[in-house]
Scaffold this motif. Structure first.
Motif, PDB file in Angstrom:
ATOM      1  N   GLY A  17      37.365  20.830   1.736  1.00 39.43           N
ATOM      2  CA  GLY A  17      36.306  21.712   1.264  1.00 39.43           C
ATOM      3  C   GLY A  17      35.929  22.682   1.896  1.00 39.43           C
ATOM      4  O   GLY A  17      35.697  23.869   1.646  1.00 39.43           O
ATOM      5  N   ASP A  18      35.216  22.012   3.015  1.00 39.19           N
ATOM      6  CA  ASP A  18      34.689  23.272   4.136  1.00 39.19           C
ATOM      7  C   ASP A  18      35.440  24.208   4.468  1.00 39.19           C
ATOM      8  O   ASP A  18      35.006  25.498   4.762  1.00 39.19           O
ATOM      9  N   LEU A  19      36.838  24.046   5.120  1.00 41.65           N
ATOM     10  CA  LEU A  19      37.723  24.897   5.341  1.00 41.65           C
ATOM     11  C   LEU A  19      38.046  25.998   4.222  1.00 41.65           C
ATOM     12  O   LEU A  19      38.262  26.970   4.466  1.00 41.65           O
ATOM     13  N   LEU A  20      38.252  25.365   3.164  1.00 36.57           N
ATOM     14  CA  LEU A  20      38.493  26.317   1.965  1.00 36.57           C
ATOM     15  C   LEU A  20      37.240  27.215   1.806  1.00 36.57           C
ATOM     16  O   LEU A  20      37.433  28.483   1.498  1.00 36.57           O
ATOM     17  N   PRO A  25      36.293  19.429  -4.550  1.00 38.43           N
ATOM     18  CA  PRO A  25      36.302  17.963  -4.804  1.00 38.43           C
ATOM     19  C   PRO A  25      36.180  17.353  -5.963  1.00 38.43           C
ATOM     20  O   PRO A  25      37.111  16.616  -6.326  1.00 38.43           O
ATOM     21  N   GLU A  26      35.106  17.534  -6.939  1.00 35.67           N
ATOM     22  CA  GLU A  26      34.760  17.027  -8.375  1.00 35.67           C
ATOM     23  C   GLU A  26      35.971  17.302  -9.145  1.00 35.67           C
ATOM     24  O   GLU A  26      36.651  16.495  -9.818  1.00 35.67           O
ATOM     25  N   LEU A  27      36.365  18.648  -8.911  1.00 36.69           N
ATOM     26  CA  LEU A  27      37.586  19.148  -9.865  1.00 36.69           C
ATOM     27  C   LEU A  27      38.934  18.240  -9.640  1.00 36.69           C
ATOM     28  O   LEU A  27      39.610  17.850 -10.797  1.00 36.69           O
ATOM     29  N   LEU A  28      39.284  18.243  -8.202  1.00 41.00           N
ATOM     30  CA  LEU A  28      40.448  17.749  -8.072  1.00 41.00           C
ATOM     31  C   LEU A  28      40.538  16.348  -8.263  1.00 41.00           C
ATOM     32  O   LEU A  28      41.357  15.717  -8.767  1.00 41.00           O
ATOM     33  N   LEU A  65      29.038   9.641  -5.734  1.00 40.74           N
ATOM     34  CA  LEU A  65      28.267   9.963  -4.303  1.00 40.74           C
ATOM     35  C   LEU A  65      29.305  10.694  -3.547  1.00 40.74           C
ATOM     36  O   LEU A  65      28.601  11.552  -2.674  1.00 40.74           O
ATOM     37  N   GLY A  66      30.318  10.237  -3.311  1.00 44.36           N
ATOM     38  CA  GLY A  66      31.134  10.832  -2.386  1.00 44.36           C
ATOM     39  C   GLY A  66      31.395  12.326  -2.526  1.00 44.36           C
ATOM     40  O   GLY A  66      31.138  13.013  -1.634  1.00 44.36           O
ATOM     41  N   THR A  67      31.688  12.672  -3.785  1.00 39.50           N
ATOM     42  CA  THR A  67      31.789  14.219  -3.933  1.00 39.50           C
ATOM     43  C   THR A  67      30.394  14.901  -3.888  1.00 39.50           C
ATOM     44  O   THR A  67      30.582  16.136  -4.109  1.00 39.50           O
ATOM     45  N   SER A  68      29.270  14.209  -4.061  1.00 37.86           N
ATOM     46  CA  SER A  68      28.134  15.203  -3.841  1.00 37.86           C
ATOM     47  C   SER A  68      27.879  15.192  -2.335  1.00 37.86           C
ATOM     48  O   SER A  68      26.761  15.948  -2.080  1.00 37.86           O
ATOM     49  N   LEU A  69      28.525  14.504  -1.465  1.00 34.98           N
ATOM     50  CA  LEU A  69      28.207  14.803   0.150  1.00 34.98           C
ATOM     51  C   LEU A  69      27.986  16.202   0.433  1.00 34.98           C
ATOM     52  O   LEU A  69      27.349  16.629   1.251  1.00 34.98           O
ATOM     53  N   PRO A  70      29.101  17.101   0.068  1.00 35.49           N
ATOM     54  CA  PRO A  70      29.021  18.428   0.515  1.00 35.49           C
ATOM     55  C   PRO A  70      27.604  19.302   0.046  1.00 35.49           C
ATOM     56  O   PRO A  70      26.891  19.680   0.547  1.00 35.49           O
ATOM     57  N   ASN A  87      21.685  25.613  -4.832  1.00 32.55           N
ATOM     58  CA  ASN A  87      22.634  24.694  -4.732  1.00 32.55           C
ATOM     59  C   ASN A  87      22.978  23.473  -5.605  1.00 32.55           C
ATOM     60  O   ASN A  87      24.051  23.377  -6.267  1.00 32.55           O
ATOM     61  N   VAL A  88      21.922  22.962  -6.068  1.00 31.40           N
ATOM     62  CA  VAL A  88      22.012  21.802  -7.068  1.00 31.40           C
ATOM     63  C   VAL A  88      22.317  22.281  -8.551  1.00 31.40           C
ATOM     64  O   VAL A  88      23.241  21.938  -9.142  1.00 31.40           O
TER      65      VAL A  88
END
Length: 318
Positions: A18-21, A51-54, A219-224, A244-245
């Motif tokens: 996600g960061d690279l994209l 990430p959430e979408l995929l 929780l995982g997909t909210s880390l970015p 952002n939120v």
């Protein structure tokens, strides 16, 4: 144990990809001459929601739609209570000059629309069409607001590009292409690994896919968003933290569920309608106290928000 390892590996892959994209998309857009402000409102927002979408799309294709819905509802709750709560533990988020009122009201409208559609019992292509139409309207408004508020001087535009996360005017074309390719390949792979591992964990412990989506995956997909908000807090950029939120929550409800509903029908778990969806709405309204009344989020407020999220997770697991 291996499923936990796979879940962690999938999550790490999602975050890195996600960061690279986002970095690739930002620099490509700037190279093509698209204004930095427009890029931050569109490309970056979509990229951080990838990430959430995929995860949601993969969950529907794998026959666990409850994971998709739980992911979005749980992620929105985490975005407000945890993603704003944790940075406030580090430094006070000053919102005196915050200019996110219009975006916040749009987020509330998106939340209400989502809840009304959820009362139908199933989120199908009709619901998806309504959500995506609202997303288009929101983007259209953002585009015109950005154009009308752009500074007239080149100096201001240059500063906006410097403030845009991931912008590097000296980044070579081959590296931009590599970032985009790595992100586009890594995101679906990471999503598939995370969904499969999470589903296996849920079944092994007798926990429903919806609960896993509301907690572990959300929780995982909210880390970015958490990482971005922590950096914004350290840089004393409250607008960035709130934006952002708010932006992420709108894309989650309108874009992710809207697209996912076209991939397959998403039945709404009765438990989500009884409890989780109202917690999401309550958290969204709580955010309004700070945004609309321009109240700083102090360390005490950060503790309160974080504790509320912990209590929510405990309630879900029980």
């Amino acid at each position: 144990m291996m499923d936990f390892v796979y879940a962690l590996g999938g999550l790490v892959l999602l975050l890195v990809a996600g960061d690279l994209l986002v970095r690739g998309a930002v620099n490509l857009s700037l190279r093509l001459g698209i204004p930095a402000l427009i890029v931050s409102l569109t490309v970056v927002a979509f990229g951080t929601s990838a990430p959430e979408l995929l995860v949601s799309v993969s969950a529907i294709l794998d026959g666990v739609p409850g994971l998709a819905l739980g992911n979005v509802v749980g992620s929105n709750t985490a975005n407000i209570l945890l993603v704003l709560g944790v940075p406030a533990l580090i430094t006070t988020l000053h919102v005196i000059d915050n200019s996110t009122r219009a975006s916040y009201l749009q987020m509330i409208a998106a939340t209400v629309l989502f809840i009304l559609l959820a009362f139908r019992g199933t989120l199908d292509w009709i619901a998806g069409l309504a959500l995506l139409a609202a997303l288009v309207a929101m983007l259209w408004h953002a585009f015109h607001s950005a154009r009308s508020h752009r500074a007239a001087t080149k100096e201001a535009e240059a500063e906006a590009e410097e403030d845009l996360e991931g912008a590097d005017p000296d980044l070579p074309w081959w590296k931009i292409g590599l970032f985009l390719l790595a992100g586009l390949v890594g995101l679906p792979l990471g999503a598939d690994i995370l969904v499969d591992a999470s589903t296996n964990i849920a079944r092994a412990f007798g926990v429903s896919e919806t609960v896993i989506g509301l907690t572990l995956v959300a929780l995982g997909t909210s880390l970015p968003e958490l990482a971005t908000t922590v950096m914004a807090a350290l840089r004393k950029q409250a607008d960035v933290a709130f934006g952002n939120v708010i932006g992420s929550n709108m894309f989650n409800l309108l874009g992710i569920i809207g697209i996912s509903a076209f991939v397959g029908r998403i039945p709404v778990d009765p438990e989500i309608m009884r409890f989780d969806i109202w917690v999401m709405l309550a958290a969204s309204l709580l955010l309004g106290v700070f945004v609309l009344r321009r109240i700083d989020i102090t360390r005490f407020c950060g503790v309160l928000l974080s504790v509320l999220y912990v209590l929510y997770v405990l309630a879900v697991l029980n």
